[in-house]
Design a protein around this motif. Structure first.
Motif, PDB file in Angstrom:
ATOM      1  N   ASP A   1       0.820   4.057  -2.896  1.00 25.94           N
ATOM      2  CA  ASP A   1       0.561   5.475  -2.633  1.00 25.94           C
ATOM      3  C   ASP A   1       1.684   6.347  -3.168  1.00 25.94           C
TER       4      ASP A   1
ATOM      5  N   SER B   1      -3.605   2.706  -7.896  1.00 28.59           N
ATOM      6  CA  SER B   1      -4.819   2.302  -7.200  1.00 28.59           C
ATOM      7  C   SER B   1      -5.221   0.912  -7.668  1.00 28.59           C
TER       8      SER B   1
ATOM      9  N   LYS C   1       1.318   6.571  -6.762  1.00 24.32           N
ATOM     10  CA  LYS C   1      -0.035   7.029  -7.141  1.00 24.32           C
ATOM     11  C   LYS C   1      -0.756   5.977  -7.973  1.00 24.32           C
TER      12      LYS C   1
ATOM     13  N   ASN D   1       0.829  -1.207   0.000  1.00 25.78           N
ATOM     14  CA  ASN D   1       0.000   0.000   0.000  1.00 25.78           C
ATOM     15  C   ASN D   1       0.865   1.259   0.000  1.00 25.78           C
TER      16      ASN D   1
END
Length: 535
Positions: free
Chosen positions: A498, A503, A501, A494
């Motif tokens: 992040d 998802s 960027k 995760n």
């Protein structure tokens, strides 16, 4: 209703007629009915010739163990199904290995929330360092350097299944040897411990030394395998090794049993006869394809014994009267004068071959504790539901062997000795206040079972966790992983996503609940403006 006929006898020399009555040796009538069990006492019609000895758990193996081992290993080398049975058992019991998951932790009772959090963080860091240290040691575990720790698990279980038992010696090394933890393992076959070595005055039974209360204190082990004497030429010297340095892996089938019997013992006769049956059937098929024949010939005395003077130009018979005539498929042989050929037509077993062989394999599988489908690879007789039921029952047996035998007799003593030597050598340090017993706490996690229906199985586990019937920790452990390691990997994934960027739908932080479906209107609900009422 049909009339009932009774046999009556007339006493010789008199006119008296009597009916015969079955008598036992004591003169009582109907002896079979007078015994509590038909098979006990030898009075029943079918049990009259059934006589068995009263063997104790150790006397039964004393004079049979050596031959059972030799025959079991012989079939494992030569018989395809015996070798497959051993391999399938090891594959299911060990697989890629039974892995330790440390659960060492200190008690947080009576601590403040901040103090308890600090203790849990320190314990988690200790478990992580312990797991990392053990992983590094697994590559150094074998004293011969041929296998890692999990490979030694497979070898030890193979020795137990094939030979009835195996011994693993825990050998402490010097710090100067440069090992991660100064401990190595030496796996030995059961032959290294002489099962005929018994001395009642010194409490030695089947090569094992006992104390006054019946606890094992040592094993008399040979330095070399007795079957390798022709290679090494070394004498069969024995040494008494403390019981704390030995992991004795075996399956006791009776209380008080000191040594293990090969797992193929109950299937040896069937495997041997089945192998001969296959060989005979193969030879029959081969000979039928070659058009084997019997040759009738009146031999000339002048040619008798001369090379090429035998039937169809073959050499004469040897001293045992055996002659060989080579015939290949499709051969057309011209016969000499005085020769006649009578074709051999061996009887075909017909359609009974496959059902007979299948039942024989089922008998072998039941004898060794396997499913027929696992042993033979033939799943044609099962559908999904029956396969799941059969595998669930088989897996229950495997889990019993894993935890009662491998974990308790092999993994547990090795883990405790490894922790002790890691602490003594300075490779591992306990957090303040943690005891040695708390550091020993561990769960051994076998390789996970493969999904039969992946989607259904995963959904079932999700619902168990959501309903509170289980926890993520248990679900992850059953899958063969460490939940703390999985959580750390998820956090790292995760954080990396992040930072870049990215998802993904696998990120549970961003999962959105689907909007609830609108409830259907009830018949008595008033119609909304601009709509027509239901008719």
């Amino acid at each position: 209703m049909a009339a009932t006929f009774r046999t009556r006898l007339r006493v010789k020399g008199t006119g008296e007629v009597v009916e015969p009555v079955a008598l036992d040796r004591t003169g009582g009538a109907d002896a079979a009915a007078s015994t509590p069990y038909e098979v006990a006492g030898g009075t029943g019609r079918r049990s009259r010739s059934w006589r068995v000895g009263s063997w104790g758990p150790n006397a039964a193996l004393t004079y049979a163990l050596d031959e059972l081992r030799r025959k079991s290993r012989d079939l494992s080398r030569k018989n395809a199904f015996a070798g497959a049975a051993v391999d399938r058992l090891v594959d299911n019991i060990i697989g890629t290995g039974i892995v330790p998951r440390s659960i060492a932790a200190r008690s947080v009772a009576g601590l403040s929330e901040e103090q308890a959090k600090r203790v849990r963080q320190e314990d988690a860091a200790f478990r992580a360092s312990l797991q990392s240290l053990f992983l590094a040691w697994t590559d150094e575990a074998d004293s011969t350097g041929a296998h890692d720790f999990y490979g030694l698990q497979a070898i030890a279980v193979t020795g137990m299944v094939e030979g009835g038992e195996s011994f693993t010696r825990l050998r402490t090394r010097l710090l100067t040897d440069g090992l991660t933890v100064p401990l190595q393992l030496q796996v030995l076959e059961g032959d290294h411990c002489d099962h005929l070595k018994t001395d009642g005055t010194n409490r030695i039974r089947q090569g094992i030394q006992f104390n006054a209360i019946g606890a094992r204190t040592g094993y008399y082990l040979r330095r070399e395998h007795p079957g390798d004497g022709i290679i090494t030429g070394a004498p069969l010297d024995e040494t008494l090794v403390p019981a704390g340095d030995i992991c004795h892996l075996y399956r006791a089938r009776r209380p008080g049993q000191d040594r293990g019997e090969p797992w193929l013992a109950r299937a040896l006769k069937t495997l041997y006869d089945l192998d001969q049956y296959f060989d005979a059937e193969l030879v029959r098929k081969k000979n039928a394809a070659r058009l084997v024949a019997f040759i009738k010939r009146t031999l000339d005395a002048a040619d008798d014994g001369e090379p090429g003077g035998g039937p169809m130009g073959s050499d004469p018979a040897d001293e045992e009267g055996v002659g060989v005539v080579e015939m290949e498929p499709g051969t057309v042989q011209v016969l000499a004068d005085g020769e006649d050929v009578e074709m051999c037509e061996p009887a075909d077993v017909g359609a009974n071959f496959e059902p007979f062989v299948r039942e024989a394999k089922r008998s072998v599988a039941a004898a060794v504790g396997l499913l027929y489908e696992v042993l033979s690879g033939d799943y044609s007789q099962l559908d999904d539901r029956t396969l799941r039921a059969a595998l669930n029952d088989f897996r229950r047996s495997v889990e019993r062997w894993q935890h009662h035998l491998v974990v308790y007799q092999f993994c547990r003593p090795i883990w405790r000795r490894w922790i002790d030597l890691a602490l003594l050598s300075g490779a591992l340090k306990l957090p303040a206040g943690m005891t040695r017993q708390q550091a020993y706490a561990v769960e051994w996690v076998p390789q996970a079972w493969s999904y039969i229906h992946p989607v259904q199985d995963v959904e079932g586990k999700m619902k168990e966790v959501q309903a509170g019937f289980s926890t993520r920790t248990r679900v992850v452990a059953r899958a063969g992983y460490d939940v703390e390691q999985v959580d750390a990997e998820n956090a790292a994934d995760n954080a990396r996503a992040d930072e870049l960027k990215l998802s993904y739908t696998s990120d549970g932080r961003k999962a959105e609940k689907a909007p609830a479906a609108a409830a259907p209107a009830q018949p008595d609900d008033p119609p909304k403006p601009g709509t027509q009422p239901n008719t």
